[in-house]
Scaffold this active site. Structure first.
Site, PDB file in Angstrom:
ATOM      1  N   SER A 269       2.617  35.876 -32.917  1.00 43.13           N
ATOM      2  CA  SER A 269       2.874  35.049 -34.369  1.00 43.13           C
ATOM      3  C   SER A 269       4.456  34.819 -34.211  1.00 43.13           C
ATOM      4  CB  SER A 269       2.511  35.887 -35.494  1.00 43.13           C
ATOM      5  OG  SER A 269       3.583  36.970 -35.613  1.00 43.13           O
ATOM      6  N   ASP A 270       4.883  34.041 -35.072  1.00 42.12           N
ATOM      7  CA  ASP A 270       6.310  33.822 -35.199  1.00 42.12           C
ATOM      8  C   ASP A 270       6.744  34.932 -36.381  1.00 42.12           C
ATOM      9  OD1 ASP A 270       8.921  32.964 -35.153  1.00 42.12           O
ATOM     10  OD2 ASP A 270       8.777  30.783 -35.107  1.00 42.12           O
ATOM     11  N   PHE A 271       8.011  34.855 -36.533  1.00 42.38           N
ATOM     12  CA  PHE A 271       8.654  36.170 -37.431  1.00 42.38           C
ATOM     13  C   PHE A 271       7.919  36.107 -38.698  1.00 42.38           C
ATOM     14  CE2 PHE A 271      12.485  38.637 -37.707  1.00 42.38           C
ATOM     15  CZ  PHE A 271      12.232  39.128 -39.230  1.00 42.38           C
ATOM     16  N   ALA A 272       7.205  37.269 -38.988  1.00 41.99           N
ATOM     17  CA  ALA A 272       6.550  37.422 -40.292  1.00 41.99           C
ATOM     18  C   ALA A 272       5.440  36.142 -40.603  1.00 41.99           C
ATOM     19  CB  ALA A 272       7.409  37.513 -41.202  1.00 41.99           C
TER      20      ALA A 272
END
Length: 743
Positions: A269-272
């Site tokens: 996933s990307d950040f958060a």
């Protein structure tokens, strides 16, 4: 490690140890010095008290090789199964030797040089302890309001796909049968899957809504090119795609990515982004977010507590099959094995070259990339510079080292940068440059947070604008010629830097108008991370050179171009609009039923603006040279069948007194089709060096399949019928055309 041994290790893992492998945190967690740039929300991750941080499988953005070695040593000492950490980083266009931004590189059309630059980046990254780079970013972009256009290869499918192959191959090298990544190479992490480059209104993190046909024909091919090059990791996008967040989109991640493209690598996933499924309104809570993301095939949760806190209860309550976690963990272990981490967790850190940066080869490659990616937009006989002209270098970019662009702030250092003035002084060692700041690069320093003091030290105090203008005009009056440096500061482009207005700041325009009053010739040097609206600005310059954010060796490369040591040959990988109201504007658009200029309707009732031209200021593929060329071909018509190849000869004559390179671009036009095709599509390119007053002949071979298209089902279709094969030097400058009939 042999596959059998790796599987045996996997079988020993507890549920807690498996969950640890699918969690990623910032390296700040392990470091005393936390003065780094966070590229996401600053928040407490919120791990449950019983979650074991010592079991986490990967970290990102630790970039000092000594710290990496220390973190890995302490981690291995505590991990019960001695499974090494994966070290990942936001290395987008250079580790410490920073190359020009990707949008610039793509416009070089020199895909071998781009690969060479990526190879040097991989070498530096490897020797500083990194395993996976979060690049290339392959989001096709057609809206310059979006700040992240700087890290994209631009608006064209062909260019972006060639760029993708070059970067992935440069990073990973040629893989052997075991698919292992050899020394001096790292794993490529392509992003952002998918269609992140088409956010509504050009606003960061915004929704994307498009037809399946447009997705398959335009936005997926660059990612697919990287997957064909065996990219090891893929990152999900932040956006919704047709109502479903990309991070939980089974159609994207399981059908298109894994099934259709046979991707068996790691999906992160990307950040958060997993926790943000709640904010999207797609998951009611973090537990549901964790479930939907894992069901969609996301292997690693970057910087949230969703997997860490929720997977165990989901699995133990039979709400989530254990098999989904197992497949994710296996993929992560395979990647670690392909990097050789089980044999040597200190990969790249034990040789004499550990920590090596800024080698002569890396710097020379960076210079060549500056020379071949900068674009000469205008030249009324003021370039190249001649000695012994007295030059006034006006504008803060004359001496500023803050020319690396936003993303280079993660691993690069402005202190390494060669400024424009330093580059010019190497060319003219005995000539005094009249230097003047002209205007403040920043209005204040509050946005820099922990980096504030460093930026102040590099950039100096904020001065009174009127005094700067007066000093600049006085310096200009003393000069034979003005070099005016202008554009965006590095914080104005990049993630989170979407803009509604693409004009220059008024203070820059005011100064430029005042300099124009001196009557001295003005050469503009434009630093930017995106296309800007230059409709008025361009008229105020005698010559104009676009240098983007040029990177560590920018001052040398730009000076080589200004003085004629190098001949400009860069092209635009993205269209420059005349006005913001034209956006999105790109060359490969579709014709309407009432096209302006060719419709039999009255002008009012054609597809046009009433207050602006339809055409851009500078089109895709545009760029000038100090040389002039004529192009001829031996072919006028071709008849062939689907799947055949055909060839023709080109003769490129350099009619000038200056050696130079021409970038030939090959476009196609379909006469009619079951699915309406764009007015033209780039399908090939060729860089050709021709000496002054000489002719070069080359043979071009064409696969007829390149004339086809992808339909809504993802199938390649080549229809019978008539096509035109255009031989051009930009999307609006066709030199010759060949009629092709597919029988």
């Amino acid at each position: 490690m042999k596959k059998e041994k790796l599987e045996a290790l996997f079988q020993t893992l507890t549920l807690e140890e498996k969950i640890g492998q699918v969690v990623q945190v910032s390296g700040n967690v392990y470091m005393e010095d936390k003065q780094t740039i966070d590229t996401g929300p600053l928040q407490d991750i919120g791990f449950h008290s019983d979650f074991q941080l010592d079991l986490i499988g990967s970290v990102y953005n630790v970039n000092d090789w000594r710290q990496i070695k220390k973190i890995q040593t302490e981690y291995l000492h505590k991990h019960p199964k001695k499974i090494p950490l994966l070290i990942m980083a936001d290395v987008i266009y250079g580790f410490r030797t920073i190359n020009p931004i990707p949008l610039a590189q793509a416009g070089s059309f020199d895909f071998e040089l781009i690969q060479k630059g990526a190879t040097e980046t991989a070498k530096e990254s490897y020797r500083n302890g990194l395993h996976v780079l979060f690049s290339p970013m392959l989001d096709l972009v057609r809206d310059p309001r979006w700040g992240r256009v700087m890290e994209s290869p631009g608006e064209d499918v062909y260019v972006a796909s060639q760029y993708a192959n070059s970067i992935v191959t440069g990073y990973q090298g040629e893989l052997n049968e075991e698919k292992t990544i050899e020394e001096d190479h790292v794993a490529a992490g392509i992003k952002h899957f998918a269609a992140y480059g088409a956010p509504e209104a050009g606003r960061e993190y915004n929704s994307v809504d498009m037809s399946l046909l447009k997705l398959r024909q335009t936005y997926l091919p660059p990612y697919e090119a990287a997957l064909k090059a065996n990219a090891k990791l893929v990152m999900t996008a932040f956006n919704l795609l047709n109502g479903i967040p990309a991070t939980a989109n089974k159609f994207l991640n399981r059908k298109i990515l894994r099934e259709e493209n046979n991707f068996d690598g790691v999906l992160i996933s990307d950040f958060a982004a997993i926790e943000e499924l709640v904010d999207h309104g797609y998951a009611k809570d973090k537990q549901t977010a964790a479930q939907k993301a894992l069901e969609a095939g996301v292997d690693i949760d970057m910087m949230t507590s969703c997997y860490a806190n929720e997977l165990q209860s989901l699995i133990e309550s039979d709400q989530l099959p254990m098999e989904l976690l197992d497949e994710a963990v296996r993929r992560i272990l395979v990647l670690k094995n392909e990097l050789g981490l089980f044999e040597n967790p200190y990969r790249g850190l034990e040789a004499e070259t550990a920590g090596e940066i800024l080698t002569a080869t890396a710097k020379q490659t960076a210079i060549e990339l500056v020379e071949k990616s900068s674009v000469l937009l205008k030249n009324d006989q003021q370039l190249p510079l001649e000695k012994p002209e007295k030059l006034a270098v006006i504008g803060p970019y004359g001496t500023s080292k803050l020319t690396l662009g936003f993303w280079a702030s993660v691993t690069g250092s402005p202190l390494d940068t060669i400024s424009l003035a330093e580059g010019l002084q190497q060319h003219f060692p005995n000539q005094q440059l009249l230097l003047s700041k002209g205007y403040n690069l920043f209005d204040d320093y509050e946005a820099f947070g922990p980096l504030k003091e460093a930026v102040i030290q590099l950039n100096g105090p904020i001065d009174a604008e009127n005094e700067l203008v007066q000093e600049a005009v006085e310096k200009a009056k003393q000069a034979d010629k003005i070099l005016f440096t202008f554009g965006e500061n590095f914080m104005e482009s990049g993630e989170g830097a979407s803009k509604a207005h693409l004009d220059l700041p008024e203070k820059q325009l005011h100064l430029l108008r005042e300099l124009k009053k001196t009557g001295k010739p003005i050469v503009g040097i434009l630093y930017t991370g995106r296309p800007l609206v230059l409709t008025e600005v361009a008229t105020l310059f005698d010559s104009l050179l676009l240098v983007w954010y040029p990177g560590t060796m920018g001052g040398i490369g730009i000076s080589n171009l200004l003085t004629g040591k190098a001949n400009p040959s860069g092209r635009l990988a993205m269209t420059f609009p005349r006005a913001e109201g034209q956006i999105p504007i790109y060359y490969a658009h579709h014709s309407t039923g009432r096209p302006m200029g060719t419709s039999n309707q009255q002008p009012r009732f054609t597809s046009r603006y009433t207050d602006e031209a339809n055409e851009p200021l500078y089109p895709f593929g545009y760029g000038l040279s100090y040389s002039s060329f004529q192009i001829t071909t031996d072919s006028a018509a071709v008849h062939c069948r689907a799947g055949d190849t055909f060839s023709f000869k080109l003769a490129i004559q350099n009619t000038s007194q200056v050696d130079g390179e021409e970038v030939i671009q090959f476009y196609i036009q379909a006469a009619a089709s079951e699915i309406v095709r764009p007015v033209q599509e780039l399908v090939g390119s060729k860089r050709i060096f021709v000496r002054a007053k000489s002719v070069e002949e080359v043979e071009i071979e064409v696969d007829s399949n390149s004339l086809g298209y992808v339909n809504e089902s993802g199938e390649h279709v080549l229809e019978k019928g008539s096509y035109r094969y255009l031989i051009a030097t930009s999307s609006d400058n066709v030199h010759k055309s060949i009629s092709i009939v597919i029988e």
